[in-house]
Design an enzyme around this catalytic site. Structure first.
Site, PDB file in Angstrom:
ATOM      1  N   GLU A 271       0.840  -1.206   0.000  1.00  5.18           N
ATOM      2  CA  GLU A 271       0.000   0.000   0.000  1.00  5.18           C
ATOM      3  C   GLU A 271       0.874   1.255   0.000  1.00  5.18           C
ATOM      4  OE1 GLU A 271      -2.148  -0.471   3.658  1.00  5.18           O
ATOM      5  OE2 GLU A 271      -3.238  -2.238   2.961  1.00  5.18           O
ATOM      6  N   ARG A 274       3.366   7.656  -0.183  1.00  2.00           N
ATOM      7  CA  ARG A 274       4.405   8.679  -0.314  1.00  2.00           C
ATOM      8  C   ARG A 274       5.417   8.347  -1.409  1.00  2.00           C
ATOM      9  NH1 ARG A 274       6.017  11.590   4.353  1.00  2.00           N
ATOM     10  NH2 ARG A 274       5.169   9.844   5.542  1.00  2.00           N
ATOM     11  N   ARG A 310       3.130  19.761   7.179  1.00  3.05           N
ATOM     12  CA  ARG A 310       4.169  18.812   7.597  1.00  3.05           C
ATOM     13  C   ARG A 310       5.296  19.452   8.427  1.00  3.05           C
ATOM     14  NH1 ARG A 310       6.963  15.914   5.070  1.00  3.05           N
ATOM     15  NH2 ARG A 310       6.582  14.006   6.243  1.00  3.05           N
ATOM     16  N   CYS A 341      -1.790  33.064  11.639  1.00  3.05           N
ATOM     17  CA  CYS A 341      -1.450  33.621  12.954  1.00  3.05           C
ATOM     18  C   CYS A 341      -1.071  32.539  13.948  1.00  3.05           C
ATOM     19  CB  CYS A 341      -2.636  34.429  13.465  1.00  3.05           C
ATOM     20  SG  CYS A 341      -3.091  35.696  12.291  1.00  3.05           S
TER      21      CYS A 341
HETATM   22  N1  LLP Z   1      -1.353   1.777   4.585  1.00  3.83           N
HETATM   23  C1  LLP Z   1      -1.783   2.174   5.802  1.00  3.83           C
HETATM   24  C2  LLP Z   1      -2.622   1.282   6.588  1.00  3.83           C
HETATM   25  C3  LLP Z   1      -1.399   3.440   6.289  1.00  3.83           C
HETATM   26  O1  LLP Z   1      -1.804   3.822   7.490  1.00  3.83           O
HETATM   27  C4  LLP Z   1      -0.576   4.281   5.497  1.00  3.83           C
HETATM   28  C5  LLP Z   1      -0.183   5.605   5.958  1.00  3.83           C
HETATM   29  C6  LLP Z   1      -0.175   3.822   4.238  1.00  3.83           C
HETATM   30  C7  LLP Z   1      -0.570   2.557   3.807  1.00  3.83           C
HETATM   31  C8  LLP Z   1       0.679   4.632   3.299  1.00  3.83           C
HETATM   32  O2  LLP Z   1       1.924   4.887   3.842  1.00  3.83           O
HETATM   33  P1  LLP Z   1       3.079   5.582   2.946  1.00  3.83           P
HETATM   34  O3  LLP Z   1       3.508   4.598   1.894  1.00  3.83           O
HETATM   35  O4  LLP Z   1       2.507   6.805   2.345  1.00  3.83           O
HETATM   36  O5  LLP Z   1       4.126   5.871   3.945  1.00  3.83           O
HETATM   37  N2  LLP Z   1       0.777  12.498   7.267  1.00  3.83           N
HETATM   38  C9  LLP Z   1       2.023  11.795   7.488  1.00  3.83           C
HETATM   39  C10 LLP Z   1       1.964  10.376   6.977  1.00  3.83           C
HETATM   40  C11 LLP Z   1       0.818   9.565   7.569  1.00  3.83           C
HETATM   41  C12 LLP Z   1       0.799   8.139   7.072  1.00  3.83           C
HETATM   42  C13 LLP Z   1      -0.427   7.442   7.555  1.00  3.83           C
HETATM   43  N3  LLP Z   1      -0.587   6.117   7.064  1.00  3.83           N
HETATM   44  C14 LLP Z   1       3.154  12.594   6.838  1.00  3.83           C
HETATM   45  O6  LLP Z   1       2.896  13.655   6.276  1.00  3.83           O
HETATM   46  O7  LLP Z   1       4.317  12.215   6.923  1.00  3.83           O
END
Ligand code: LLP
Length: 414
Positions: A271, A274, A310, A341
């Site tokens: 999954e 990023r 972020r 602000c």
């Molecule tokens: N699968 C599940 C169950 C997840 O909770 C997440 C991310 C992903 C896949 C995808 O993860 P990735 O490959 O994108 O790392 N807002 C935070 C990141 C939160 C990620 C939450 N879950 C940031 O800006 O760094």
């Protein structure tokens, strides 16, 4: 890098960012179709002949044009709410390759997901499992499920985005997983499809992924002894990208490690969010004022923590690139801050740049968790989004209007 200077002017693919800023205004998110495609293709190539599903994590960037692009490239999807599922559906992409993850699925969400015949629910508690069984029974269907286990592995990432530790709210603790599968096996409207896990995001090392996959494989062997057959292992997302300072493993290295750890008879699902869109986007903004205090130089820009939270939330570092280079100007150390602000409203701190009022600048690596986390704090309309392909740019989301921000509010007679 998706951007390069040509005659001192920054371009994304073959389009000048200054021309985008002038045509569409700022702040604006800009994505590269070429980079998204390359990142996705790296995953496909790395899996080679191995049976797999790349379920793009919609939460990273949920614009329906991007979902459609990824669907056309062969992606499945990981959604965590009915809103995300409706986006995938609107992109014409809901299918058996859609997984529904998330710790708090609501009854109406489960019903809709069953109606759209998604591939799998990644279940995070026994009560959720019972509810899915009950709703599937009412609808006369069977729900395919995977139990999301919590392998208790330290992903060595920011604590806010670490999910696979015992203390986190996510998943079912590994020692209880067998019992949950035995319960699921007895439920009339549940079909066991796989095992799922996800240990965190922005991981920059392979070892925690391998440790989690080994634990999941151990569970599958245990299930096998109980005649519970598992077809698919969903190892989640989490591969990190470089925001200029990190050195994460390449996609190929990560996929190869997973393929080695998980038995070849099993289909691997991942999954990633990023690592597909993160380095394929930027936030384009304009300097409103240069301000000097006894302590610091500030560039006050027209983007803020409302458009890119972020840095404020995770102390994240995003590279900053001026759109036009002026070789004769002197550089100075500046903090790039927004109009909101809050002292937390900064996009970058202590950068050596030669900036002046009215300059455009690009905040890089803003393809993931940027537009999706935008808020309207300080009643700031969410920016437009564009995607660039070769020498063309396409508007994929119009800027919100202030009218639309207040449209649902009512003045009442108390
Ligand atoms: N699968 C599940 C169950 C997840 O909770 C997440 C991310 C992903 C896949 C995808 O993860 P990735 O490959 O994108 O790392 N807002 C935070 C990141 C939160 C990620 C939450 N879950 C940031 O800006 O760094």
């Amino acid at each position: 890098m998706i951007c390069e200077y040509l005659n001192n002017e920054l371009h994304i693919e073959n389009v000048s960012l200054a021309s985008i800023a002038r045509e569409y205004g700022t702040p604006v998110y800009v994505y590269s179709k070429g980079k998204i495609t390359d990142n996705f293709s790296s995953y496909q190539r790395a899996f080679g002949d191995r049976d797999h599903a790349i379920c793009y994590a919609v939460k990273a960037n949920s614009n329906i044009a991007i979902l459609k692009l990824l669907h056309d490239l062969g992606a499945g999807f990981d959604v965590v709410s009915i809103g995300e599922l409706e986006r995938v559906h609107a992109a014409g992409a809901a299918s058996s390759e859609t997984v529904f993850a998330g710790v708090g699925k609501m009854a109406r969400e489960i019903e809709r997901a069953l109606a759209l015949n998604i591939g799998c629910f990644n279940v995070e508690s026994v009560d959720e499992l019972s509810l899915i069984d009950q709703i599937a029974g009412k609808l006369g269907s069977r729900a395919r499920i995977a139990v999301r286990v919590n392998p208790d592995v330290d992903p060595k990432t920011h604590p806010y985005i670490s999910t696979g530790l015992n203390e986190n709210k996510f998943g079912i603790p590994m020692p209880n997983a067998l019992e949950v599968y035995l319960k699921a096996q007895k439920m009339a409207h549940i079909e066991i499809a796989g095992v799922a896990c996800h240990i965190g995001s922005q991981l920059t090392e392979i070892a925690p992924f391998v440790a989690a996959a080994e634990r999941v494989q151990g569970l599958i062997n245990q299930l096998d002894e109980r005649e519970i057959k598992i077809n698919q292992v969903d190892i989640g997302g989490g591969l990190g990208i470089s925001y200029g300072q990190e050195n994460p493993p390449a996609i190929e290295e990560y996929v190869t490690a997973l393929c080695k750890t998980i038995d070849p008879s099993l289909r691997i699902a991942i999954e990633p969010g990023r690592s597909i869109v993160g380095d394929a986007g930027l936030l384009l903004t304009q300097v409103l004022y240069m301000k000097q205090t006894p302590a610091k130089h500030f560039a006050i820009v027209d983007a803020s923590m409302s458009e890119l939270i972020r840095p404020a939330l995770y102390q994240a570092h995003h590279p900053v690139m001026p759109v036009s280079l002026y070789p004769s100007r002197e550089t100075q150390l500046v903090d790039i801050v927004g109009p909101v602000c809050e002292t937390a409203d900064f996009l970058a701190k202590g950068r050596e740049l030669a900036l002046g009022a009215d300059d455009f600048i690009a905040i890089m690596d803003a393809g993931a968790y940027s537009a999706v986390m935008a808020s309207s704090y300080n009643t700031r309309p969410k920016p437009a989004e564009l995607i660039v392909s070769a020498d063309q740019s396409y508007l994929i989301r119009e800027r919100d209007s202030i009218e639309s921000l207040i449209a649902n509010e009512r003045i009442v007679d108390f």
